[in-house]
Design a protein around this motif. Sequence first.
Motif, PDB file in Angstrom:
ATOM      1  N   ALA A 133      45.534  40.797  30.156  1.00 45.70           N
ATOM      2  CA  ALA A 133      45.574  42.350  30.456  1.00 45.70           C
ATOM      3  C   ALA A 133      46.066  42.672  31.784  1.00 45.70           C
ATOM      4  N   HIS A 134      46.418  41.447  32.706  1.00 46.10           N
ATOM      5  CA  HIS A 134      47.028  41.608  33.983  1.00 46.10           C
ATOM      6  C   HIS A 134      47.998  40.454  34.211  1.00 46.10           C
ATOM      7  N   PRO A 135      49.298  40.570  33.416  1.00 47.20           N
ATOM      8  CA  PRO A 135      50.168  39.430  33.508  1.00 47.20           C
ATOM      9  C   PRO A 135      50.800  39.176  35.016  1.00 47.20           C
ATOM     10  N   ASP A 136      50.821  40.306  35.717  1.00 50.12           N
ATOM     11  CA  ASP A 136      51.570  40.123  37.118  1.00 50.12           C
ATOM     12  C   ASP A 136      50.623  39.733  38.230  1.00 50.12           C
ATOM     13  N   GLY A 137      49.352  39.796  37.924  1.00 50.88           N
ATOM     14  CA  GLY A 137      48.400  39.677  38.948  1.00 50.88           C
ATOM     15  C   GLY A 137      47.287  40.404  38.926  1.00 50.88           C
ATOM     16  N   LEU A 138      46.049  40.250  39.899  1.00 51.80           N
ATOM     17  CA  LEU A 138      44.987  41.054  39.991  1.00 51.80           C
ATOM     18  C   LEU A 138      45.079  42.156  41.113  1.00 51.80           C
ATOM     19  N   PRO A 139      44.425  43.236  40.845  1.00 52.57           N
ATOM     20  CA  PRO A 139      44.352  44.077  41.965  1.00 52.57           C
ATOM     21  C   PRO A 139      43.342  43.248  42.970  1.00 52.57           C
ATOM     22  N   PRO A 140      43.300  43.536  44.092  1.00 50.50           N
ATOM     23  CA  PRO A 140      42.466  42.923  45.091  1.00 50.50           C
ATOM     24  C   PRO A 140      40.811  42.842  44.674  1.00 50.50           C
ATOM     25  N   GLU A 141      40.442  44.150  44.304  1.00 48.12           N
ATOM     26  CA  GLU A 141      39.051  44.219  44.224  1.00 48.12           C
ATOM     27  C   GLU A 141      38.549  43.503  42.919  1.00 48.12           C
ATOM     28  N   LEU A 142      39.458  42.915  42.053  1.00 44.85           N
ATOM     29  CA  LEU A 142      38.999  41.910  40.861  1.00 44.85           C
ATOM     30  C   LEU A 142      39.205  40.793  41.093  1.00 44.85           C
ATOM     31  N   VAL A 143      39.650  40.219  42.024  1.00 44.93           N
ATOM     32  CA  VAL A 143      39.505  38.710  42.529  1.00 44.93           C
ATOM     33  C   VAL A 143      38.404  38.024  42.328  1.00 44.93           C
ATOM     34  N   ALA A 144      37.291  38.786  43.146  1.00 42.27           N
ATOM     35  CA  ALA A 144      36.052  38.277  43.307  1.00 42.27           C
ATOM     36  C   ALA A 144      35.358  38.432  41.664  1.00 42.27           C
ATOM     37  N   VAL A 145      35.567  39.487  40.739  1.00 40.41           N
ATOM     38  CA  VAL A 145      35.027  39.538  39.707  1.00 40.41           C
ATOM     39  C   VAL A 145      35.521  38.303  38.645  1.00 40.41           C
ATOM     40  N   TYR A 146      36.849  38.058  39.030  1.00 40.37           N
ATOM     41  CA  TYR A 146      37.532  36.795  38.042  1.00 40.37           C
ATOM     42  C   TYR A 146      36.977  35.735  38.532  1.00 40.37           C
ATOM     43  N   GLY A 147      36.578  35.337  39.576  1.00 38.45           N
ATOM     44  CA  GLY A 147      36.087  34.250  40.344  1.00 38.45           C
ATOM     45  C   GLY A 147      34.619  34.244  39.674  1.00 38.45           C
ATOM     46  N   GLN A 148      33.814  35.208  39.500  1.00 41.25           N
ATOM     47  CA  GLN A 148      32.592  35.135  38.884  1.00 41.25           C
ATOM     48  C   GLN A 148      32.498  34.771  37.337  1.00 41.25           C
ATOM     49  N   ASP A 149      33.348  35.355  37.011  1.00 38.68           N
ATOM     50  CA  ASP A 149      33.551  35.250  35.564  1.00 38.68           C
ATOM     51  C   ASP A 149      33.918  33.724  34.989  1.00 38.68           C
ATOM     52  N   VAL A 150      34.823  33.139  35.799  1.00 45.52           N
ATOM     53  CA  VAL A 150      35.207  31.776  35.594  1.00 45.52           C
ATOM     54  C   VAL A 150      33.917  30.868  35.841  1.00 45.52           C
ATOM     55  N   ARG A 151      33.243  31.113  37.139  1.00 43.47           N
ATOM     56  CA  ARG A 151      32.028  30.181  37.265  1.00 43.47           C
ATOM     57  C   ARG A 151      30.850  30.511  36.231  1.00 43.47           C
ATOM     58  N   GLU A 152      30.750  31.436  35.748  1.00 46.51           N
ATOM     59  CA  GLU A 152      29.806  31.989  34.461  1.00 46.51           C
ATOM     60  C   GLU A 152      30.416  31.209  33.013  1.00 46.51           C
ATOM     61  N   CYS A 153      31.745  31.064  32.974  1.00 46.83           N
ATOM     62  CA  CYS A 153      32.277  30.501  31.807  1.00 46.83           C
ATOM     63  C   CYS A 153      32.124  28.957  31.794  1.00 46.83           C
ATOM     64  N   ARG A 154      32.078  28.318  33.363  1.00 43.23           N
ATOM     65  CA  ARG A 154      31.993  27.082  33.447  1.00 43.23           C
ATOM     66  C   ARG A 154      30.511  26.713  33.045  1.00 43.23           C
TER      67      ARG A 154
END
Length: 201
Positions: free
Chosen positions: A169-190
């Motif tokens: 859904a974000h092929p070109d990159g992330l809006p700044p406010e979603l960077v932390a959200v992505y990191g949390q989702d990755v940690r939860e997936c791990r």
Amino acid sequence: MPDLVAWRADPAPASARVHAGTVRADRLRVRADYPITGVAIVLLVLQAVFLVPLFWELDVTTVAVPVLLAVDALGFAGLWVLRERARRDVGRLEASYGDSERDGVTRDPSLAGLLAVSRERHEAIREEWTRAVTDPLAPLTSGDSTDVSDPDTAAFVEAYAALEDFLAAHPDGLPPELVAVYGQDVRECRRLWDAARARTG
């Protein structure tokens, strides 16, 4: 168009230091989990089926078989040493982050630095999951971790699919406010993937 933090916008090498062990430990997991016993069983069976009859026909069985077994023993010993070293390093590196709240932290607090670590951790999860579902030897040691009827595995698959959809859904990159959200989702997936794999240990 709002400013985006590009997926491949790596932070400056001088300041972007991944917190000790965060990514490297993930990469080492593949070696640390390598199924030495499964490899040995498959290889020895193949040798018994194909090579021993050939040695018998050539009348070199008494010499060739011991030599072959000696070579096998050296090869398996080498794989075992590499796996044990990887397991040792994984333990040391995981201990280096302290607690789970620091998982994925970098010494570079910039958005590019945080995104770089999250991206690497996501790719490490993808690498491990791909190996689990494609490696013919993986079921010998971790077959249950790919069984989606297991609640832990089903939860991981759902989280993993959500991460892949997030990237799509974000092929070109992330809006700044979603960077932390992505990191949390990755940690939860791990966390979910580790829980699914722990069921097989």
